[in-house]
Design a protein around this motif. Sequence first.
Motif, PDB file in Angstrom:
ATOM      1  N   ARG A  68       0.864  -1.173   0.000  1.00  0.00           N
ATOM      2  CA  ARG A  68       0.000   0.000   0.000  1.00  0.00           C
ATOM      3  C   ARG A  68       0.905   1.228   0.000  1.00  0.00           C
ATOM      4  O   ARG A  68       1.761   1.374   0.886  1.00  0.00           O
ATOM      5  CB  ARG A  68      -0.913   0.041   1.226  1.00  0.00           C
ATOM      6  CG  ARG A  68      -1.851   1.264   1.194  1.00  0.00           C
ATOM      7  CD  ARG A  68      -2.614   1.493   2.492  1.00  0.00           C
ATOM      8  NE  ARG A  68      -3.504   0.409   2.816  1.00  0.00           N
ATOM      9  CZ  ARG A  68      -3.549  -0.194   4.016  1.00  0.00           C
ATOM     10  NH1 ARG A  68      -2.736   0.179   4.986  1.00  0.00           N
ATOM     11  NH2 ARG A  68      -4.392  -1.173   4.232  1.00  0.00           N
ATOM     12  N   ASP A  69       0.724   2.088  -0.984  1.00  0.00           N
ATOM     13  CA  ASP A  69       1.495   3.333  -1.084  1.00  0.00           C
ATOM     14  C   ASP A  69       3.006   3.095  -1.013  1.00  0.00           C
ATOM     15  O   ASP A  69       3.731   3.811  -0.326  1.00  0.00           O
ATOM     16  CB  ASP A  69       1.074   4.314   0.012  1.00  0.00           C
ATOM     17  CG  ASP A  69      -0.398   4.695  -0.078  1.00  0.00           C
ATOM     18  OD1 ASP A  69      -0.915   4.768  -1.213  1.00  0.00           O
ATOM     19  OD2 ASP A  69      -1.031   4.910   0.979  1.00  0.00           O
ATOM     20  N   GLY A  70       3.483   2.057  -1.693  1.00  0.00           N
ATOM     21  CA  GLY A  70       4.917   1.794  -1.756  1.00  0.00           C
ATOM     22  C   GLY A  70       5.514   1.178  -0.506  1.00  0.00           C
ATOM     23  O   GLY A  70       6.734   1.133  -0.369  1.00  0.00           O
ATOM     24  N   GLU A  71       4.660   0.708   0.413  1.00  0.00           N
ATOM     25  CA  GLU A  71       5.145   0.085   1.643  1.00  0.00           C
ATOM     26  C   GLU A  71       4.546  -1.309   1.792  1.00  0.00           C
ATOM     27  O   GLU A  71       3.472  -1.593   1.266  1.00  0.00           O
ATOM     28  CB  GLU A  71       4.752   0.913   2.867  1.00  0.00           C
ATOM     29  CG  GLU A  71       5.407   2.276   2.926  1.00  0.00           C
ATOM     30  CD  GLU A  71       5.002   3.030   4.185  1.00  0.00           C
ATOM     31  OE1 GLU A  71       5.897   3.586   4.843  1.00  0.00           O
ATOM     32  OE2 GLU A  71       3.797   3.061   4.511  1.00  0.00           O
ATOM     33  N   LEU A  72       5.252  -2.154   2.528  1.00  0.00           N
ATOM     34  CA  LEU A  72       4.743  -3.491   2.828  1.00  0.00           C
ATOM     35  C   LEU A  72       3.757  -3.422   3.985  1.00  0.00           C
ATOM     36  O   LEU A  72       4.022  -2.765   5.000  1.00  0.00           O
ATOM     37  CB  LEU A  72       5.884  -4.429   3.231  1.00  0.00           C
ATOM     38  CG  LEU A  72       6.868  -4.832   2.148  1.00  0.00           C
ATOM     39  CD1 LEU A  72       7.979  -5.680   2.750  1.00  0.00           C
ATOM     40  CD2 LEU A  72       6.180  -5.583   1.035  1.00  0.00           C
ATOM     41  N   VAL A  73       2.641  -4.114   3.832  1.00  0.00           N
ATOM     42  CA  VAL A  73       1.618  -4.153   4.876  1.00  0.00           C
ATOM     43  C   VAL A  73       1.314  -5.618   5.186  1.00  0.00           C
ATOM     44  O   VAL A  73       1.016  -6.406   4.282  1.00  0.00           O
ATOM     45  CB  VAL A  73       0.328  -3.439   4.413  1.00  0.00           C
ATOM     46  CG1 VAL A  73      -0.760  -3.548   5.465  1.00  0.00           C
ATOM     47  CG2 VAL A  73       0.614  -1.983   4.089  1.00  0.00           C
ATOM     48  N   ALA A  74       1.405  -5.976   6.454  1.00  0.00           N
ATOM     49  CA  ALA A  74       1.093  -7.345   6.880  1.00  0.00           C
ATOM     50  C   ALA A  74      -0.417  -7.513   6.967  1.00  0.00           C
ATOM     51  O   ALA A  74      -1.118  -6.663   7.509  1.00  0.00           O
ATOM     52  CB  ALA A  74       1.721  -7.635   8.233  1.00  0.00           C
ATOM     53  N   VAL A  75      -0.895  -8.619   6.423  1.00  0.00           N
ATOM     54  CA  VAL A  75      -2.315  -8.964   6.461  1.00  0.00           C
ATOM     55  C   VAL A  75      -2.430 -10.334   7.101  1.00  0.00           C
ATOM     56  O   VAL A  75      -1.705 -11.256   6.736  1.00  0.00           O
ATOM     57  CB  VAL A  75      -2.909  -9.009   5.032  1.00  0.00           C
ATOM     58  CG1 VAL A  75      -4.317  -9.543   5.043  1.00  0.00           C
ATOM     59  CG2 VAL A  75      -2.863  -7.633   4.398  1.00  0.00           C
ATOM     60  N   THR A  76      -3.330 -10.467   8.062  1.00  0.00           N
ATOM     61  CA  THR A  76      -3.557 -11.759   8.687  1.00  0.00           C
ATOM     62  C   THR A  76      -4.912 -12.293   8.254  1.00  0.00           C
ATOM     63  O   THR A  76      -5.925 -11.623   8.423  1.00  0.00           O
ATOM     64  CB  THR A  76      -3.497 -11.648  10.226  1.00  0.00           C
ATOM     65  OG1 THR A  76      -2.213 -11.132  10.596  1.00  0.00           O
ATOM     66  CG2 THR A  76      -3.696 -13.006  10.877  1.00  0.00           C
ATOM     67  N   ARG A  77      -4.885 -13.477   7.684  1.00  0.00           N
ATOM     68  CA  ARG A  77      -6.116 -14.158   7.289  1.00  0.00           C
ATOM     69  C   ARG A  77      -6.271 -15.395   8.174  1.00  0.00           C
ATOM     70  O   ARG A  77      -5.284 -16.014   8.554  1.00  0.00           O
ATOM     71  CB  ARG A  77      -6.045 -14.611   5.828  1.00  0.00           C
ATOM     72  CG  ARG A  77      -5.969 -13.484   4.835  1.00  0.00           C
ATOM     73  CD  ARG A  77      -5.866 -14.046   3.440  1.00  0.00           C
ATOM     74  NE  ARG A  77      -5.749 -13.007   2.423  1.00  0.00           N
ATOM     75  CZ  ARG A  77      -5.441 -13.257   1.164  1.00  0.00           C
ATOM     76  NH1 ARG A  77      -5.235 -14.501   0.763  1.00  0.00           N
ATOM     77  NH2 ARG A  77      -5.345 -12.267   0.304  1.00  0.00           N
ATOM     78  N   ASN A  78      -7.503 -15.754   8.454  1.00  0.00           N
ATOM     79  CA  ASN A  78      -7.772 -16.961   9.221  1.00  0.00           C
ATOM     80  C   ASN A  78      -8.108 -18.088   8.260  1.00  0.00           C
ATOM     81  O   ASN A  78      -9.022 -17.967   7.452  1.00  0.00           O
ATOM     82  CB  ASN A  78      -8.909 -16.732  10.212  1.00  0.00           C
ATOM     83  CG  ASN A  78      -8.499 -15.753  11.297  1.00  0.00           C
ATOM     84  OD1 ASN A  78      -7.371 -15.775  11.748  1.00  0.00           O
ATOM     85  ND2 ASN A  78      -9.399 -14.885  11.700  1.00  0.00           N
ATOM     86  N   VAL A  79      -7.343 -19.172   8.352  1.00  0.00           N
ATOM     87  CA  VAL A  79      -7.534 -20.328   7.484  1.00  0.00           C
ATOM     88  C   VAL A  79      -7.794 -21.554   8.353  1.00  0.00           C
ATOM     89  O   VAL A  79      -7.556 -21.547   9.561  1.00  0.00           O
ATOM     90  CB  VAL A  79      -6.322 -20.541   6.555  1.00  0.00           C
ATOM     91  CG1 VAL A  79      -6.177 -19.378   5.584  1.00  0.00           C
ATOM     92  CG2 VAL A  79      -5.041 -20.705   7.348  1.00  0.00           C
ATOM     93  N   ASP A  80      -8.277 -22.611   7.710  1.00  0.00           N
ATOM     94  CA  ASP A  80      -8.665 -23.818   8.457  1.00  0.00           C
ATOM     95  C   ASP A  80      -7.490 -24.622   8.981  1.00  0.00           C
ATOM     96  O   ASP A  80      -7.606 -25.291  10.002  1.00  0.00           O
ATOM     97  CB  ASP A  80      -9.542 -24.712   7.578  1.00  0.00           C
ATOM     98  CG  ASP A  80     -10.884 -24.062   7.292  1.00  0.00           C
ATOM     99  OD1 ASP A  80     -11.367 -23.295   8.147  1.00  0.00           O
ATOM    100  OD2 ASP A  80     -11.441 -24.305   6.209  1.00  0.00           O
ATOM    101  N   ALA A  81      -6.358 -24.611   8.290  1.00  0.00           N
ATOM    102  CA  ALA A  81      -5.200 -25.406   8.703  1.00  0.00           C
ATOM    103  C   ALA A  81      -3.923 -24.666   8.346  1.00  0.00           C
ATOM    104  O   ALA A  81      -3.923 -23.788   7.475  1.00  0.00           O
ATOM    105  CB  ALA A  81      -5.231 -26.767   8.008  1.00  0.00           C
ATOM    106  N   GLN A  82      -2.841 -25.037   9.018  1.00  0.00           N
ATOM    107  CA  GLN A  82      -1.548 -24.417   8.735  1.00  0.00           C
ATOM    108  C   GLN A  82      -1.188 -24.678   7.273  1.00  0.00           C
ATOM    109  O   GLN A  82      -1.097 -25.822   6.850  1.00  0.00           O
ATOM    110  CB  GLN A  82      -0.477 -25.005   9.658  1.00  0.00           C
ATOM    111  CG  GLN A  82       0.885 -24.377   9.505  1.00  0.00           C
ATOM    112  CD  GLN A  82       0.907 -22.924   9.952  1.00  0.00           C
ATOM    113  OE1 GLN A  82       0.343 -22.575  10.969  1.00  0.00           O
ATOM    114  NE2 GLN A  82       1.564 -22.083   9.187  1.00  0.00           N
ATOM    115  N   PRO A  83      -0.995 -23.621   6.476  1.00  0.00           N
ATOM    116  CA  PRO A  83      -0.690 -23.843   5.060  1.00  0.00           C
ATOM    117  C   PRO A  83       0.742 -24.328   4.865  1.00  0.00           C
ATOM    118  O   PRO A  83       1.643 -23.973   5.626  1.00  0.00           O
ATOM    119  CB  PRO A  83      -0.884 -22.457   4.435  1.00  0.00           C
ATOM    120  CG  PRO A  83      -0.649 -21.504   5.555  1.00  0.00           C
ATOM    121  CD  PRO A  83      -1.094 -22.209   6.803  1.00  0.00           C
ATOM    122  N   SER A  84       0.940 -25.147   3.840  1.00  0.00           N
ATOM    123  CA  SER A  84       2.299 -25.519   3.448  1.00  0.00           C
ATOM    124  C   SER A  84       2.942 -24.281   2.828  1.00  0.00           C
ATOM    125  O   SER A  84       2.256 -23.300   2.510  1.00  0.00           O
ATOM    126  CB  SER A  84       2.256 -26.665   2.439  1.00  0.00           C
ATOM    127  OG  SER A  84       1.708 -26.203   1.213  1.00  0.00           O
TER     128      SER A  84
END
Length: 195
Positions: A68-84
């Motif tokens: 966003r606007d030339g910067e890194l932004v961390a996004v947390t999503r909730n998923v059903d299982a730990q992704p590979s």
Amino acid sequence: MTRTRRSPYAGTLSVLLAAAVTGCGAQAEDLPREVNPPNGVSHAWATETPPDPGPGAGVVAERLYFVRDGELVAVTRNVDAQPSVDELVDDLLAGPTDVEQREGLTSSLLGNDIVVGVQLSDGRATVELTAALDESGRTDQILAFAQIVCTLTAQPGITAVRFTRGGQPVGVPHADGSLSEAPATAADYASLLAT
């Protein structure tokens, strides 16, 4: 004998005190009765079990990095299982969701044709690239590599990311524009993180 002078408001005061003592007019009941709580938020807080979050609302946090606007932004999503690691990279390459896009998030990654696969060994991820991602060191390329590195190193047990093409090391642009074939860490992109 001394007489006490009585205030003209004494009668009014005694009536008000009597009214206060008798309450607000609610009559006492001989038997208890059920009281139904009101609908709405207060009722939801009073329920014993939380409401079902519905499909797609998982219990494992998946952290992805977008732009966003030339910067890194961390996004947390909730998923059903730990992704590979492959699933994690696939989710990153798929880009921001519609909701995340409305929040101004984009991606510097060109699409899902830039990563062939990811291998893990001794806490390091090796990302095999296609020819679609060049090594020009342009700002969008720096952000693209930063997204991959920060997303992978946000996972427990991954400390660095190495990039290869055809099995050979690839020079990775860091936040300062320098190229390095050494494994990259999130620290190499710390200046790009949104504050």
